[in-house]
Design an enzyme around this catalytic site. Structure first.
Site, short mmCIF file in Angstrom:
data_model
loop_
_atom_site.label_atom_id
_atom_site.label_comp_id
_atom_site.label_asym_id
_atom_site.label_seq_id
_atom_site.Cartn_x
_atom_site.Cartn_y
_atom_site.Cartn_z
N ASP A 6 -67.27 17.80 52.82
CA ASP A 6 -67.58 19.15 53.29
C ASP A 6 -66.68 20.13 52.56
O ASP A 6 -65.76 19.73 51.83
CB ASP A 6 -67.48 19.27 54.82
CG ASP A 6 -66.11 18.92 55.39
OD1 ASP A 6 -65.21 18.55 54.61
OD2 ASP A 6 -65.94 19.01 56.61
N TYR A 62 -63.92 22.98 51.28
CA TYR A 62 -62.51 23.25 51.57
C TYR A 62 -62.44 24.18 52.78
O TYR A 62 -63.25 25.09 52.92
CB TYR A 62 -61.85 23.93 50.38
CG TYR A 62 -61.76 23.08 49.13
CD1 TYR A 62 -61.13 21.84 49.13
CD2 TYR A 62 -62.29 23.53 47.92
CE1 TYR A 62 -61.02 21.07 47.98
CE2 TYR A 62 -62.19 22.77 46.76
CZ TYR A 62 -61.56 21.54 46.80
OH TYR A 62 -61.47 20.78 45.65
N PHE A 120 -65.70 20.42 45.40
CA PHE A 120 -64.43 20.27 44.67
C PHE A 120 -64.02 21.52 43.91
O PHE A 120 -62.88 21.61 43.43
CB PHE A 120 -64.46 19.06 43.73
CG PHE A 120 -64.57 17.74 44.44
CD1 PHE A 120 -63.51 17.24 45.18
CD2 PHE A 120 -65.75 17.01 44.38
CE1 PHE A 120 -63.62 16.02 45.85
CE2 PHE A 120 -65.87 15.80 45.04
CZ PHE A 120 -64.79 15.30 45.78
N HIS A 124 -62.22 7.82 46.91
CA HIS A 124 -62.16 9.28 46.84
C HIS A 124 -60.94 9.72 46.02
O HIS A 124 -59.92 9.03 46.01
CB HIS A 124 -62.05 9.84 48.28
CG HIS A 124 -62.32 11.30 48.38
ND1 HIS A 124 -61.34 12.25 48.16
CD2 HIS A 124 -63.44 11.99 48.69
CE1 HIS A 124 -61.85 13.45 48.32
NE2 HIS A 124 -63.13 13.32 48.64
#
Length: 241
Positions: free
Chosen positions: A76, A78, A89, A202
């Protein structure tokens, strides 16, 4: 079953016609009306929602369905003020790259000789056909996962399915267990075997050393795309965002 136009979210005008046609049924579905009511209620309660409403669908607006060559999935947005702008990102110019993006840049440097540009604005990738999609498109300030389970996942499953249904081969870069769940949407759409699905931990500092570093997803994606006549992604970023 469909819902009235007043209840369902409008299809953003910024979306390319390829997305508008492919997703019209999703925007008119009951679950999207429920999602809209949830978001309206949270706003009415004074909850700071990120990114701004006009940026929720930026990933689709910047990368038409017919142009998608690679997909990078986030969880989801920031949840700090001024960070999220609708591309997973990525952060707006002037915002320091968060830790996960710093680690992405480290892997890029080792994999393809990437030189960090001093910013984390990834629009250059989106413009080349890299769909930078979060599984959930909104979040609340300081509350990661605040809008999980409200309908966004169903919508982004549909997005991935539409990409996977395309005949042109696509590279999917799936980092972390949450993103890797989306691989089912690739297979369900009949894309297994035609597309490249790359999986790794991740890039978060909590997991990057468990296999994200050294995964070489960027060069592997390019090798696949070139072998299938789709051309390599230029992973460099301009110094000036």
């Amino acid at each position: 079953m469909s819902v009235s136009p007043a209840e369902s979210p409008a299809i953003p005008e910024a979306l390319d016609a390829s997305w508008r046609d492919a997703l019209a049924g999703e925007f008119s579905a009951p679950y999207m009306a429920d999602l809209k009511r949830f978001l309206v209620a949270r706003r009415a309660a004074g909850a700071p929602i990120f990114p701004r409403g006009k940026d929720w669908f930026n990933a689709l607006a910047m990368t038409p369905l017919t142009s998608v060559r690679a997909v990078i999935l986030g969880q989801d947005p920031y949840h700090g003020p001024g960070q999220a702008h609708g591309l997973c990102f990525s952060v707006l110019p002037g915002v320091p790259p968060p830790p996960s993006l710093v680690n992405i840049f480290k892997e890029l440097r080792e994999d393809v000789g990437f030189v960090p540009p001093g910013h984390g604005h990834l629009v250059h990738w989106a413009q080349q056909g890299v769909l930078l999609l979060n599984s959930v498109l909104t979040v609340e300030q300081g509350q990661a996962g605040a809008h999980a389970g409200k309908g966004w996942e169903r919508f982004t499953d549909a997005v991935i399915a539409r990409v996977a249904a395309q005949q042109a081969p696509v590279a999917f870069l799936l980092w972390g267990a949450y993103a890797q769940k989306k691989a089912a949407s690739v297979a369900d759409a009949g894309g297994a075997g035609r597309h490249l699905v790359l999986k790794s931990p991740h890039p978060s500092p909590l997991s990057a050393h468990n296999g994200f570093f050294g995964c070489r997803h960027f060069s592997r994606a390019n090798a696949f795309l070139e072998a299938n006549g789709r051309g390599a992604i230029d992973w460099t970023l301009p110094i000036s965002a």
